[in-house]
Design an enzyme around this catalytic site. Structure first.
Site, PDB file in Angstrom:
ATOM      1  N   SER A 113     -33.989  -8.207  83.419  1.00 39.65           N
ATOM      2  CA  SER A 113     -34.605  -9.104  82.434  1.00 39.65           C
ATOM      3  C   SER A 113     -35.888  -8.525  81.865  1.00 39.65           C
ATOM      4  O   SER A 113     -36.522  -9.141  81.003  1.00 39.65           O
ATOM      5  CB  SER A 113     -34.882 -10.476  83.058  1.00 39.65           C
ATOM      6  OG  SER A 113     -35.665 -10.333  84.230  1.00 39.65           O
ATOM      7  N   GLU A 118     -36.850 -24.107  52.591  1.00 38.59           N
ATOM      8  CA  GLU A 118     -35.417 -23.930  52.902  1.00 38.59           C
ATOM      9  C   GLU A 118     -35.237 -23.222  54.250  1.00 38.59           C
ATOM     10  O   GLU A 118     -34.404 -23.611  55.069  1.00 38.59           O
ATOM     11  CB  GLU A 118     -34.735 -23.094  51.823  1.00 38.59           C
ATOM     12  CG  GLU A 118     -34.534 -23.832  50.515  1.00 38.59           C
ATOM     13  CD  GLU A 118     -33.990 -22.889  49.453  1.00 38.59           C
ATOM     14  OE1 GLU A 118     -32.771 -22.780  49.331  1.00 38.59           O
ATOM     15  OE2 GLU A 118     -34.799 -22.249  48.747  1.00 38.59           O
ATOM     16  N   THR A 120     -34.760 -45.819  49.186  1.00 37.45           N
ATOM     17  CA  THR A 120     -33.859 -46.037  50.319  1.00 37.45           C
ATOM     18  C   THR A 120     -32.492 -45.601  49.797  1.00 37.45           C
ATOM     19  O   THR A 120     -32.207 -45.774  48.598  1.00 37.45           O
ATOM     20  CB  THR A 120     -33.805 -47.511  50.772  1.00 37.45           C
ATOM     21  OG1 THR A 120     -33.372 -48.306  49.669  1.00 37.45           O
ATOM     22  CG2 THR A 120     -35.171 -48.012  51.248  1.00 37.45           C
ATOM     23  N   HIS A 121     -31.698 -44.993  50.661  1.00 39.38           N
ATOM     24  CA  HIS A 121     -30.401 -44.424  50.255  1.00 39.38           C
ATOM     25  C   HIS A 121     -30.571 -43.397  49.138  1.00 39.38           C
ATOM     26  O   HIS A 121     -29.658 -43.167  48.349  1.00 39.38           O
ATOM     27  CB  HIS A 121     -29.425 -45.516  49.801  1.00 39.38           C
ATOM     28  CG  HIS A 121     -29.360 -46.691  50.722  1.00 39.38           C
ATOM     29  ND1 HIS A 121     -28.455 -46.797  51.758  1.00 39.38           N
ATOM     30  CD2 HIS A 121     -30.139 -47.805  50.793  1.00 39.38           C
ATOM     31  CE1 HIS A 121     -28.655 -47.934  52.411  1.00 39.38           C
ATOM     32  NE2 HIS A 121     -29.686 -48.556  51.852  1.00 39.38           N
ATOM     33  N   LYS A 144     -35.659 -18.590  37.696  1.00 36.87           N
ATOM     34  CA  LYS A 144     -35.675 -19.269  38.996  1.00 36.87           C
ATOM     35  C   LYS A 144     -36.971 -19.097  39.771  1.00 36.87           C
ATOM     36  O   LYS A 144     -37.556 -18.031  39.800  1.00 36.87           O
ATOM     37  CB  LYS A 144     -34.533 -18.748  39.885  1.00 36.87           C
ATOM     38  CG  LYS A 144     -33.154 -19.170  39.469  1.00 36.87           C
ATOM     39  CD  LYS A 144     -32.914 -20.666  39.555  1.00 36.87           C
ATOM     40  CE  LYS A 144     -32.787 -21.172  40.973  1.00 36.87           C
ATOM     41  NZ  LYS A 144     -31.524 -20.751  41.580  1.00 36.87           N
ATOM     42  N   LYS A 151     -35.298 -17.630  79.456  1.00 36.62           N
ATOM     43  CA  LYS A 151     -36.466 -17.067  78.772  1.00 36.62           C
ATOM     44  C   LYS A 151     -36.261 -16.797  77.294  1.00 36.62           C
ATOM     45  O   LYS A 151     -37.099 -17.157  76.465  1.00 36.62           O
ATOM     46  CB  LYS A 151     -36.923 -15.797  79.488  1.00 36.62           C
ATOM     47  CG  LYS A 151     -37.548 -16.143  80.812  1.00 36.62           C
ATOM     48  CD  LYS A 151     -37.700 -14.977  81.726  1.00 36.62           C
ATOM     49  CE  LYS A 151     -37.779 -15.465  83.150  1.00 36.62           C
ATOM     50  NZ  LYS A 151     -36.533 -16.146  83.624  1.00 36.62           N
ATOM     51  N   SER A 210     -35.211 -15.075  41.661  1.00 40.77           N
ATOM     52  CA  SER A 210     -33.815 -14.667  41.780  1.00 40.77           C
ATOM     53  C   SER A 210     -33.661 -13.286  41.165  1.00 40.77           C
ATOM     54  O   SER A 210     -34.323 -12.965  40.186  1.00 40.77           O
ATOM     55  CB  SER A 210     -32.941 -15.674  41.034  1.00 40.77           C
ATOM     56  OG  SER A 210     -31.726 -15.079  40.663  1.00 40.77           O
TER      57      SER A 210
END
Ligand code: ARG
Length: 484
Positions: A47, A314, A179-180, A307, A349, A301
């Site tokens: 190890s 992310e 909400t939703h 972009k 570990k 990009s």
């Protein structure tokens, strides 16, 4: 320290030299064996490639153990001094990267012990009196995680401070609350940011609980049953800053609950960071367009020139997966182990180290990025006015005029249906039209139909009114300043 990667980067087995291989192989237990360990098995069971990262903790533990052995008279003061001086020199060699790590010496513990004897002669062989690698490694990991929690808390606190000052700045900035993921009611951006802070405050308290529980010293449990020497466990526990020795020797060498608990705390933090990330990704899209992230936290990009991608959020969202994975690894690692120590434990570990590294990186990125978020106040305001976000306010208004909530809910539902038909907002309906739904509706209705009126009226502890956000931010800040 957990964050000290320079002293802790793992070596591959090919980088570690085999100073103790073949003829001297396994000299630390060689007496019983008739043949040397198979070369593959030697590498497979070693190890040191990753546990060398525990060298600081291992040496601290050994110094405490050597001092204790001298105090109880198992070794002399002179022997203890030689051992301690040798261990300190080895610590320097390791940090200066002049130490020869050997895979044949299997792990960090045996590498250091063998090097000690090489350095100071036979007296080095006395260090392992009354202990085992089993209590040694359990102690090392606890020391390591205790420090790692301090490092995590420092980053977490920095992130919380950033959130609280952004929340103070944006206390009156209005955005839609969802909400939703459908527009529900207007809220203030500061309020939304303090919701994130509330999650992190719980994370802090979970980490501290975990740290308190893990802060007991397994040293003295030896291999599993304790030792025949007159050791002073209180002394080693105190020397290493533990609150007390662990209670039961069998449990001491086999327990990895503290590691699982830490990884569970880390997983919940990553879950929170992942949720923030999801919102930041949504909000930076041209569909929402609520915030701007500084260019230095984004990338472009290679093909689409327009972009600007929110890579940091992310990646943080993505990295939550590996931390959850490590939690499952540790749970699975432990689930069928009989008492006491088993070699399986060596597998604890790598997941733990990666959890600590990942968590520190993600918190660090967020702590740097959050204060640099800019709110696109106008876009948020326009969005907050869409989707009939003040419909509940109109229902509450009618309740204040003596109408039962269920009835007012239906009345407002009818008014909303009309707005949808006409393509307008509730606040754009003329008073006569509103009155056709209920005669008690008066001119003052327009005060509550605005998003400003809506947020200002939720004026209680935990509410979204700008004044409440400012007081909540103050309380949150005080709480952080009172941390010990
Ligand atoms: N490298 C081992 C581990 O990480 C140290 C303890 C080894 N103990 C033993 N009895 N083989 O768990």
């Amino acid at each position: 320290m957990a964050s000290d990667k320079s002293s802790s980067s793992p070596v591959s087995s090919s980088q570690a030299t085999d100073t103790a291989s073949s003829s001297t192989s396994n000299s630390l237990w060689g007496g019983r064996f008739q043949e040397p360990t198979d070369a593959f098995v030697e590498r497979f069971t070693a190890s040191v490639q990753f546990d060398r990262r525990l060298y600081t903790q291992d040496i601290r533990g050994s110094i405490a153990h050597a001092s204790m052995l001298a105090k109880v008279g198992v070794i002399t003061d002179d022997e203890s001094q030689k051992i301690i001086t040798g261990l300190k020199a080895i610590s320097d060699d390791i940090s200066n990267e002049t130490f020869d790590w050997s895979v044949a010496r299997e792990d960090v513990h045996m590498n250091i012990e063998a090097a000690l004897t090489e350095k100071i002669g036979d007296v080095g062989k006395k260090l392992h009196t009354g202990r085992s690698r089993n209590d040694q490694v359990a102690t090392d990991i606890r020391l390591y995680l205790r420090d790692a929690i301090d490092a995590v808390v420092a980053q977490l606190t920095r992130l919380q401070q950033g959130l609280i000052s952004l929340a103070t700045r944006e206390a009156a900035t209005i955005m839609p609350g969802f909400t939703h993921l459908q527009t529900a009611q207007p809220v203030t951006f500061g309020h939304h940011l303090l919701a994130w802070n509330a999650m992190l405050e719980r994370d802090y308290s979970r980490l501290k609980d975990c740290q308190t529980r893990m802060n007991e010293c397994p040293l003295g449990a030896a291999a599993l049953a304790g030792t025949t020497y007159p050791i002073d466990r209180e002394m080693t526990a105190a020397a290493l800053g533990f609150t007390k020795p662990t209670e039961n020797s069998l449990d001491s060498v086999s327990d990895r609950d503290f590691a699982i608990e830490f990884n569970a705390c880390a997983s919940i933090i990553m879950l929170h960071l992942s949720r923030f990330s999801e919102e930041l990704v949504l909000w930076t899209s041209s569909q929402f367009d609520f915030i701007d992230l500084p260019d230095r936290f984004c990338t472009g990009s290679s093909i689409m020139p327009q972009k600007k991608n929110p890579d940091v959020p992310e990646l943080v969202r993505g990295k939550s997966g590996r931390v959850y994975g490590h939690l499952v690894s540790l749970l699975t690692l432990m689930k069928s182990q009989p008492l006491a120590y088993n070699k399986d434990n060596q597998e604890d570990k790598e997941p733990l180290f990666d959890t600590v590294d990942t968590l520190l990186d993600c918190l660090n990125a967020y702590a740097d990025m959050v204060p640099a978020i800019t709110a696109k106040v106008d876009n948020m305001l326009v969005a907050a006015g869409k989707g009939f976000s003040t419909a509940t306010d109109l229902a509450d208004y009618l309740v204040r005029k003596g109408i039962a909530f269920r009835d007012s809910h239906e009345i407002v539902g009818n008014a909303v249906a009309r707005c949808i038909e006409q393509g307008c907002d509730l606040s754009e309906l003329p008073l006569e039209t509103l009155q056709s739904y209920h005669s008690q509706i008066a001119e003052d209705v327009y005060d509550i139909l605005t998003v400003e009126g809506s947020v200002a009226s939720r004026d209680h502890i935990g509410g979204t009114a700008p004044q409440q956000v400012l007081s909540a931010a103050k309380r949150a800040s005080t709480q952080i300043n009172n941390r010990v």
